[in-house]
Design a protein around this motif. Sequence first.
Motif, PDB file in Angstrom:
ATOM      1  N   MET A  63      11.669  55.445   1.950  1.00 31.16           N
ATOM      2  CA  MET A  63      10.940  54.829   3.120  1.00 31.16           C
ATOM      3  C   MET A  63      11.414  53.801   3.726  1.00 31.16           C
ATOM      4  SD  MET A  63       7.438  56.599   2.054  1.00 31.16           S
ATOM      5  CE  MET A  63       6.849  57.033   3.628  1.00 31.16           C
ATOM      6  N   ILE A  64      11.296  53.312   4.606  1.00 30.38           N
ATOM      7  CA  ILE A  64      11.469  51.859   5.008  1.00 30.38           C
ATOM      8  C   ILE A  64      10.282  51.099   5.223  1.00 30.38           C
ATOM      9  CG2 ILE A  64      12.509  50.284   7.030  1.00 30.38           C
ATOM     10  CD1 ILE A  64      14.512  51.818   5.160  1.00 30.38           C
ATOM     11  N   PRO A  65      10.134  49.634   4.866  1.00 30.78           N
ATOM     12  CA  PRO A  65       8.794  49.090   5.091  1.00 30.78           C
ATOM     13  C   PRO A  65       8.848  48.245   6.299  1.00 30.78           C
ATOM     14  CG  PRO A  65       9.902  48.258   3.142  1.00 30.78           C
ATOM     15  CD  PRO A  65      10.940  49.126   3.660  1.00 30.78           C
ATOM     16  N   ILE A  66       7.598  48.634   7.014  1.00 31.27           N
ATOM     17  CA  ILE A  66       7.422  47.579   8.201  1.00 31.27           C
ATOM     18  C   ILE A  66       6.248  46.807   8.000  1.00 31.27           C
ATOM     19  CG2 ILE A  66       6.872  47.738  10.774  1.00 31.27           C
ATOM     20  CD1 ILE A  66       8.148  50.280  10.831  1.00 31.27           C
ATOM     21  N   CYS A  67       6.622  45.633   8.205  1.00 33.40           N
ATOM     22  CA  CYS A  67       5.534  44.518   7.562  1.00 33.40           C
ATOM     23  C   CYS A  67       4.883  43.663   8.573  1.00 33.40           C
ATOM     24  CB  CYS A  67       6.019  43.908   6.091  1.00 33.40           C
ATOM     25  SG  CYS A  67       7.148  42.353   6.525  1.00 33.40           S
ATOM     26  N   ILE A  68       3.586  43.084   8.057  1.00 31.84           N
ATOM     27  CA  ILE A  68       3.096  42.272   8.841  1.00 31.84           C
ATOM     28  C   ILE A  68       2.746  40.959   7.810  1.00 31.84           C
ATOM     29  CG2 ILE A  68       1.116  41.490  10.445  1.00 31.84           C
ATOM     30  CD1 ILE A  68       0.656  44.351  11.001  1.00 31.84           C
ATOM     31  N   ARG A  69       3.310  39.865   8.070  1.00 25.44           N
ATOM     32  CA  ARG A  69       3.016  38.727   7.358  1.00 25.44           C
ATOM     33  C   ARG A  69       1.692  37.858   7.753  1.00 25.44           C
ATOM     34  NH1 ARG A  69       8.848  38.453   7.584  1.00 25.44           N
ATOM     35  NH2 ARG A  69       9.869  39.645   5.763  1.00 25.44           N
ATOM     36  N   ASP A  70       0.972  37.322   6.649  1.00 24.03           N
ATOM     37  CA  ASP A  70       0.167  36.623   6.743  1.00 24.03           C
ATOM     38  C   ASP A  70      -1.133  36.913   7.817  1.00 24.03           C
ATOM     39  OD1 ASP A  70       1.448  35.108   4.836  1.00 24.03           O
ATOM     40  OD2 ASP A  70       2.441  33.527   6.037  1.00 24.03           O
ATOM     41  N   ALA A  71      -1.613  38.090   7.600  1.00 24.10           N
ATOM     42  CA  ALA A  71      -2.647  38.468   8.628  1.00 24.10           C
ATOM     43  C   ALA A  71      -4.019  38.282   7.661  1.00 24.10           C
ATOM     44  CB  ALA A  71      -2.643  40.079   8.662  1.00 24.10           C
ATOM     45  N   GLY A  72      -5.122  37.872   8.372  1.00 23.59           N
ATOM     46  CA  GLY A  72      -6.337  37.463   7.612  1.00 23.59           C
ATOM     47  C   GLY A  72      -6.764  38.604   6.955  1.00 23.59           C
ATOM     48  N   LEU A  73      -7.277  38.524   5.483  1.00 26.12           N
ATOM     49  CA  LEU A  73      -7.525  39.536   4.923  1.00 26.12           C
ATOM     50  C   LEU A  73      -8.868  40.241   5.521  1.00 26.12           C
ATOM     51  CD1 LEU A  73      -7.205  40.982   2.243  1.00 26.12           C
ATOM     52  CD2 LEU A  73      -8.280  39.416   0.886  1.00 26.12           C
ATOM     53  N   ASN A  74      -9.698  39.492   6.156  1.00 24.97           N
ATOM     54  CA  ASN A  74     -10.922  39.853   6.541  1.00 24.97           C
ATOM     55  C   ASN A  74     -11.000  40.113   7.927  1.00 24.97           C
ATOM     56  OD1 ASN A  74     -12.462  38.882   4.355  1.00 24.97           O
ATOM     57  ND2 ASN A  74     -12.726  36.742   5.170  1.00 24.97           N
ATOM     58  N   GLU A  75      -9.858  40.388   8.693  1.00 23.23           N
ATOM     59  CA  GLU A  75      -9.606  40.718   9.968  1.00 23.23           C
ATOM     60  C   GLU A  75      -9.575  42.493   9.901  1.00 23.23           C
ATOM     61  OE1 GLU A  75      -6.560  39.228  12.535  1.00 23.23           O
ATOM     62  OE2 GLU A  75      -5.862  37.528  11.092  1.00 23.23           O
ATOM     63  N   THR A  76     -10.093  42.953  10.956  1.00 25.15           N
ATOM     64  CA  THR A  76     -10.260  44.278  11.075  1.00 25.15           C
ATOM     65  C   THR A  76      -9.409  45.180  12.229  1.00 25.15           C
ATOM     66  OG1 THR A  76     -12.039  44.250  12.811  1.00 25.15           O
ATOM     67  CG2 THR A  76     -12.532  44.464  10.248  1.00 25.15           C
ATOM     68  N   GLY A  77      -8.785  46.229  11.972  1.00 24.08           N
ATOM     69  CA  GLY A  77      -7.848  46.911  12.980  1.00 24.08           C
ATOM     70  C   GLY A  77      -6.568  46.486  12.927  1.00 24.08           C
ATOM     71  N   VAL A  78      -5.955  45.676  12.084  1.00 21.24           N
ATOM     72  CA  VAL A  78      -4.515  45.403  11.978  1.00 21.24           C
ATOM     73  C   VAL A  78      -3.692  46.607  11.499  1.00 21.24           C
ATOM     74  CG1 VAL A  78      -2.880  43.883  11.023  1.00 21.24           C
ATOM     75  CG2 VAL A  78      -5.102  42.895  11.593  1.00 21.24           C
ATOM     76  N   VAL A  79      -3.989  47.124  10.263  1.00 22.96           N
ATOM     77  CA  VAL A  79      -3.368  48.391   9.779  1.00 22.96           C
ATOM     78  C   VAL A  79      -3.616  49.490  10.865  1.00 22.96           C
ATOM     79  CG1 VAL A  79      -2.607  49.604   7.834  1.00 22.96           C
ATOM     80  CG2 VAL A  79      -3.139  47.144   7.649  1.00 22.96           C
TER      81      VAL A  79
END
Length: 217
Positions: free
Chosen positions: A132-148
């Motif tokens: 599998m290939i990783p697609i990443c988001i860096r430094d998103a707020g842990l308390n944010e919602t809806g990112v993933v």
Amino acid sequence: YDSEFVLVPRARLSEAMDCFSDRLPLDRLPSPPRVASAVDGEEACTHGYPLHVLEAHPTTILRLERQFEAWHLSALLRLLFFPEPGDPEQAVVSLAWSPDNELSILAGVTSWWTEHCSALPAGLSGIDQEAMIPICIRDAGLNETGVVAAMAQVLSASGISILGCSTLSGSSQAGSLATDFTLVPVGQVQEATRAFIAAGFNVDGAEGSNNHERSNG
């Protein structure tokens, strides 16, 4: 088969469980992120974080039966904590031990680790599955919602299965920051990239990464 764990803040556990309960009227259930299509003309559900497609870091997940863990101990120590000179950098390495005694190892496809698993397959499963290939988001707020969730919705609409993994990458005045990895089958990474671009996401493109995240849980 796999086990999926979704972690929520302890203080909001009851609220989270209510989202899945038939006690909550349907008109009060939160709507999932909706991805626009060319037909409905609605705005896509996206976020402002750029997506990094780490094509240089194919990754696999293996299951290790606990009774065989001693056979692989030295290799696991090298993989997780004590890389030898010349070992390649990896996008993400993770060890997860669940309450039902599953031990899962997420690691990059490196020559020495592949050779170890082939030479000593005892207790290991998943060796022959597609990387599998990783697609990443860096430094998103842990308390944010809806990112993933927004990313998962795009890939689900395209029929692409995913594996998720997150690490703590730092902190800010607003709270803890996370790096979120969404892994897609290597044979579908181009399709996934096109789907994200079509949905309005900012995709940095296929590139390697010098950022090395480790998650041990």
